[in-house]
Design a protein around this motif. Structure first.
Motif, PDB file in Angstrom:
ATOM      1  N   ALA A  79       0.821  -1.210   0.000  1.00 16.51           N
ATOM      2  CA  ALA A  79       0.000   0.000   0.000  1.00 16.51           C
ATOM      3  C   ALA A  79       0.854   1.259   0.000  1.00 16.51           C
ATOM      4  O   ALA A  79       0.532   2.249  -0.669  1.00 16.51           O
ATOM      5  CB  ALA A  79      -0.931  -0.004   1.215  1.00 16.51           C
ATOM      6  N   GLU A  80       1.959   1.233   0.730  1.00 12.56           N
ATOM      7  CA  GLU A  80       2.829   2.408   0.800  1.00 12.56           C
ATOM      8  C   GLU A  80       3.434   2.725  -0.566  1.00 12.56           C
ATOM      9  O   GLU A  80       3.482   3.882  -0.988  1.00 12.56           O
ATOM     10  CB  GLU A  80       3.933   2.168   1.826  1.00 12.56           C
ATOM     11  CG  GLU A  80       4.839   3.365   2.048  1.00 12.56           C
ATOM     12  CD  GLU A  80       5.882   3.109   3.132  1.00 12.56           C
ATOM     13  OE1 GLU A  80       6.974   3.703   3.052  1.00 12.56           O
ATOM     14  OE2 GLU A  80       5.592   2.320   4.050  1.00 12.56           O
ATOM     15  N   ALA A  81       3.912   1.693  -1.271  1.00 13.37           N
ATOM     16  CA  ALA A  81       4.508   1.894  -2.592  1.00 13.37           C
ATOM     17  C   ALA A  81       3.461   2.378  -3.601  1.00 13.37           C
ATOM     18  O   ALA A  81       3.750   3.237  -4.443  1.00 13.37           O
ATOM     19  CB  ALA A  81       5.155   0.608  -3.081  1.00 13.37           C
ATOM     20  N   ILE A  82       2.247   1.838  -3.510  1.00  7.55           N
ATOM     21  CA  ILE A  82       1.173   2.254  -4.418  1.00  7.55           C
ATOM     22  C   ILE A  82       0.823   3.713  -4.188  1.00  7.55           C
ATOM     23  O   ILE A  82       0.665   4.496  -5.133  1.00  7.55           O
ATOM     24  CB  ILE A  82      -0.068   1.361  -4.233  1.00  7.55           C
ATOM     25  CG1 ILE A  82       0.239  -0.078  -4.694  1.00  7.55           C
ATOM     26  CG2 ILE A  82      -1.265   1.922  -4.999  1.00  7.55           C
ATOM     27  CD1 ILE A  82      -0.837  -1.079  -4.347  1.00  7.55           C
ATOM     28  N   GLU A  83       0.732   4.122  -2.902  1.00  6.50           N
ATOM     29  CA  GLU A  83       0.409   5.511  -2.579  1.00  6.50           C
ATOM     30  C   GLU A  83       1.512   6.453  -3.058  1.00  6.50           C
ATOM     31  O   GLU A  83       1.239   7.521  -3.624  1.00  6.50           O
ATOM     32  CB  GLU A  83       0.209   5.664  -1.070  1.00  6.50           C
ATOM     33  CG  GLU A  83      -0.160   7.072  -0.645  1.00  6.50           C
ATOM     34  CD  GLU A  83      -0.335   7.203   0.861  1.00  6.50           C
ATOM     35  OE1 GLU A  83      -0.485   8.346   1.329  1.00  6.50           O
ATOM     36  OE2 GLU A  83      -0.303   6.170   1.558  1.00  6.50           O
ATOM     37  N   GLN A  84       2.764   6.058  -2.855  1.00  8.82           N
ATOM     38  CA  GLN A  84       3.883   6.889  -3.281  1.00  8.82           C
ATOM     39  C   GLN A  84       3.896   7.035  -4.807  1.00  8.82           C
ATOM     40  O   GLN A  84       4.107   8.128  -5.334  1.00  8.82           O
ATOM     41  CB  GLN A  84       5.204   6.300  -2.810  1.00  8.82           C
ATOM     42  CG  GLN A  84       6.414   7.148  -3.199  1.00  8.82           C
ATOM     43  CD  GLN A  84       7.727   6.536  -2.691  1.00  8.82           C
ATOM     44  OE1 GLN A  84       7.712   5.604  -1.886  1.00  8.82           O
ATOM     45  NE2 GLN A  84       8.840   7.058  -3.169  1.00  8.82           N
ATOM     46  N   ALA A  85       3.664   5.942  -5.519  1.00  7.43           N
ATOM     47  CA  ALA A  85       3.625   5.987  -6.986  1.00  7.43           C
ATOM     48  C   ALA A  85       2.502   6.897  -7.460  1.00  7.43           C
ATOM     49  O   ALA A  85       2.675   7.685  -8.403  1.00  7.43           O
ATOM     50  CB  ALA A  85       3.445   4.581  -7.543  1.00  7.43           C
ATOM     51  N   TRP A  86       1.350   6.815  -6.804  1.00  8.82           N
ATOM     52  CA  TRP A  86       0.211   7.653  -7.181  1.00  8.82           C
ATOM     53  C   TRP A  86       0.540   9.128  -6.987  1.00  8.82           C
ATOM     54  O   TRP A  86       0.273   9.960  -7.866  1.00  8.82           O
ATOM     55  CB  TRP A  86      -1.002   7.267  -6.342  1.00  8.82           C
ATOM     56  CG  TRP A  86      -2.230   8.066  -6.688  1.00  8.82           C
ATOM     57  CD1 TRP A  86      -3.103   7.848  -7.705  1.00  8.82           C
ATOM     58  CD2 TRP A  86      -2.711   9.237  -5.996  1.00  8.82           C
ATOM     59  NE1 TRP A  86      -4.097   8.797  -7.708  1.00  8.82           N
ATOM     60  CE2 TRP A  86      -3.883   9.662  -6.679  1.00  8.82           C
ATOM     61  CE3 TRP A  86      -2.268   9.958  -4.890  1.00  8.82           C
ATOM     62  CZ2 TRP A  86      -4.611  10.778  -6.269  1.00  8.82           C
ATOM     63  CZ3 TRP A  86      -2.994  11.070  -4.485  1.00  8.82           C
ATOM     64  CH2 TRP A  86      -4.146  11.465  -5.170  1.00  8.82           C
ATOM     65  N   ARG A  87       1.185   9.470  -5.854  1.00  7.48           N
ATOM     66  CA  ARG A  87       1.542  10.867  -5.595  1.00  7.48           C
ATOM     67  C   ARG A  87       2.519  11.378  -6.644  1.00  7.48           C
ATOM     68  O   ARG A  87       2.363  12.485  -7.161  1.00  7.48           O
ATOM     69  CB  ARG A  87       2.150  11.007  -4.194  1.00  7.48           C
ATOM     70  CG  ARG A  87       1.153  10.906  -3.053  1.00  7.48           C
ATOM     71  CD  ARG A  87       1.735  11.519  -1.782  1.00  7.48           C
ATOM     72  NE  ARG A  87       3.018  10.929  -1.453  1.00  7.48           N
ATOM     73  CZ  ARG A  87       3.177   9.896  -0.638  1.00  7.48           C
ATOM     74  NH1 ARG A  87       2.120   9.339  -0.077  1.00  7.48           N
ATOM     75  NH2 ARG A  87       4.389   9.416  -0.367  1.00  7.48           N
ATOM     76  N   GLU A  88       3.538  10.581  -6.946  1.00  2.38           N
ATOM     77  CA  GLU A  88       4.543  11.007  -7.908  1.00  2.38           C
ATOM     78  C   GLU A  88       3.946  11.150  -9.304  1.00  2.38           C
ATOM     79  O   GLU A  88       4.290  12.076 -10.042  1.00  2.38           O
ATOM     80  CB  GLU A  88       5.702  10.016  -7.926  1.00  2.38           C
ATOM     81  CG  GLU A  88       6.523  10.037  -6.643  1.00  2.38           C
ATOM     82  CD  GLU A  88       7.714   9.095  -6.696  1.00  2.38           C
ATOM     83  OE1 GLU A  88       8.045   8.606  -7.795  1.00  2.38           O
ATOM     84  OE2 GLU A  88       8.322   8.846  -5.626  1.00  2.38           O
ATOM     85  N   ASN A  89       3.036  10.259  -9.664  1.00  2.00           N
ATOM     86  CA  ASN A  89       2.403  10.342 -10.977  1.00  2.00           C
ATOM     87  C   ASN A  89       1.496  11.557 -11.092  1.00  2.00           C
ATOM     88  O   ASN A  89       1.388  12.167 -12.160  1.00  2.00           O
ATOM     89  CB  ASN A  89       1.614   9.062 -11.271  1.00  2.00           C
ATOM     90  CG  ASN A  89       2.515   7.841 -11.406  1.00  2.00           C
ATOM     91  OD1 ASN A  89       3.711   7.959 -11.655  1.00  2.00           O
ATOM     92  ND2 ASN A  89       1.951   6.654 -11.228  1.00  2.00           N
ATOM     93  N   MET A  90       0.844  11.927  -9.981  1.00  2.00           N
ATOM     94  CA  MET A  90       0.005  13.115  -9.980  1.00  2.00           C
ATOM     95  C   MET A  90       0.825  14.391 -10.139  1.00  2.00           C
ATOM     96  O   MET A  90       0.353  15.394 -10.671  1.00  2.00           O
ATOM     97  CB  MET A  90      -0.810  13.189  -8.672  1.00  2.00           C
ATOM     98  CG  MET A  90      -1.920  12.154  -8.555  1.00  2.00           C
ATOM     99  SD  MET A  90      -3.196  12.279  -9.849  1.00  2.00           S
ATOM    100  CE  MET A  90      -2.641  11.001 -10.992  1.00  2.00           C
ATOM    101  N   GLU A  91       2.069  14.341  -9.673  1.00  2.00           N
ATOM    102  CA  GLU A  91       2.951  15.512  -9.764  1.00  2.00           C
ATOM    103  C   GLU A  91       3.557  15.666 -11.152  1.00  2.00           C
ATOM    104  O   GLU A  91       4.209  16.664 -11.447  1.00  2.00           O
ATOM    105  CB  GLU A  91       4.073  15.401  -8.722  1.00  2.00           C
ATOM    106  CG  GLU A  91       3.573  15.519  -7.292  1.00  2.00           C
ATOM    107  CD  GLU A  91       4.630  15.167  -6.269  1.00  2.00           C
ATOM    108  OE1 GLU A  91       5.777  14.853  -6.697  1.00  2.00           O
ATOM    109  OE2 GLU A  91       4.343  15.209  -5.058  1.00  2.00           O
TER     110      GLU A  91
END
Length: 223
Positions: A79-91
């Motif tokens: 879950a942590e890696a998925i959340e981090q990937a989502w944040r970076e992709n949104m940026e």
């Protein structure tokens, strides 16, 4: 009309679930003969299945370091890696994924490459079952045998023979790190004589192999 449709859907779902379980149980014991990715590869598919006992632990540590440092901690989804990937992709910037080794294995064995919510949903279904039925050691063994390691090349053994002219049973940390660095895009990333970012990335993975060894981040594979 509606009852007939519901009966058809119920039979289709039951058939899918049954086929899923048959395949997952079968591949817990039997080498995966071929995958959709191999079948669709216009360059052919050179591969040589090897037991995990015949694959150097440096490569296991390298892929854990490069792809999924919490492989032994999660139950298929990080879950942590998925959340981090989502944040970076949104940026904006380079799109990255949050898939675990378990998810990549499920995709490589049972499904096809490419995105899409339908495929991701089915991937999650298979990930749940391989975690439950296969366990970490078998997941790693299958992953290292079906992952694309070069143009028309699949698995650790075929990759080691292609790039280093020797067996995957004896990979140095540098060789293992270079293979792991190329895993996400082996058709575009050079394993031998890499340069620029890829060379730096390989050196980072090589350093992290020591951390994986020190902290036992691959311990679940060798229980």
């Amino acid at each position: 009309m509606i009852p007939m449709l519901l009966r058809f859907l119920a039979k289709a779902i039951a058939g899918f679930v049954g086929l899923t379980l048959v395949l997952v149980v079968l591949f817990k014991f039997v080498p995966v003969p071929i995958t959709a990715t191999m079948l669709m590869d216009g360059n052919g598919a050179t591969r040589d299945w090897e037991s995990l006992d015949n694959i150097d632990r440096n490569l296991v540590r390298a892929v854990v370091a490069a792809e999924d440092s919490r492989f032994c901690e999660h139950s298929g989804f990080d879950a942590e890696a998925i959340e981090q990937a989502w944040r970076e992709n949104m940026e904006g910037g380079r799109i990255r994924g949050g898939s675990t080794i378990s998810q990549q294995t499920a995709k490589n064995v049972f499904l096809w490459q490419g995105g899409g919510y339908v495929r991701k949903g089915i991937e999650a279904w298979f990930t749940f079952w391989i975690e439950l039925i296969w366990g970490k050691r078998r997941i790693m063994e299958v992953y290292l045998n079906v992952a694309e390691t070069g143009i028309g090349t699949y698995g650790a053994e075929a990759g080691a023979q292609r790039y280093f002219n020797h067996s995957a049973a004896r990979l140095t940390p540098r060789e293992a790190a270079r293979m792991a660095a190329a895993f996400p895009s082996p058709k575009k990333r050079a394993v031998t004589n890499p340069g620029g970012w890829l060379a730096r990335h390989g050196r980072r993975i090589e350093r992290r192999i020591g951390i994986v060894r020190r902290d036992g981040l691959d311990a679940c594979v060798y229980k």
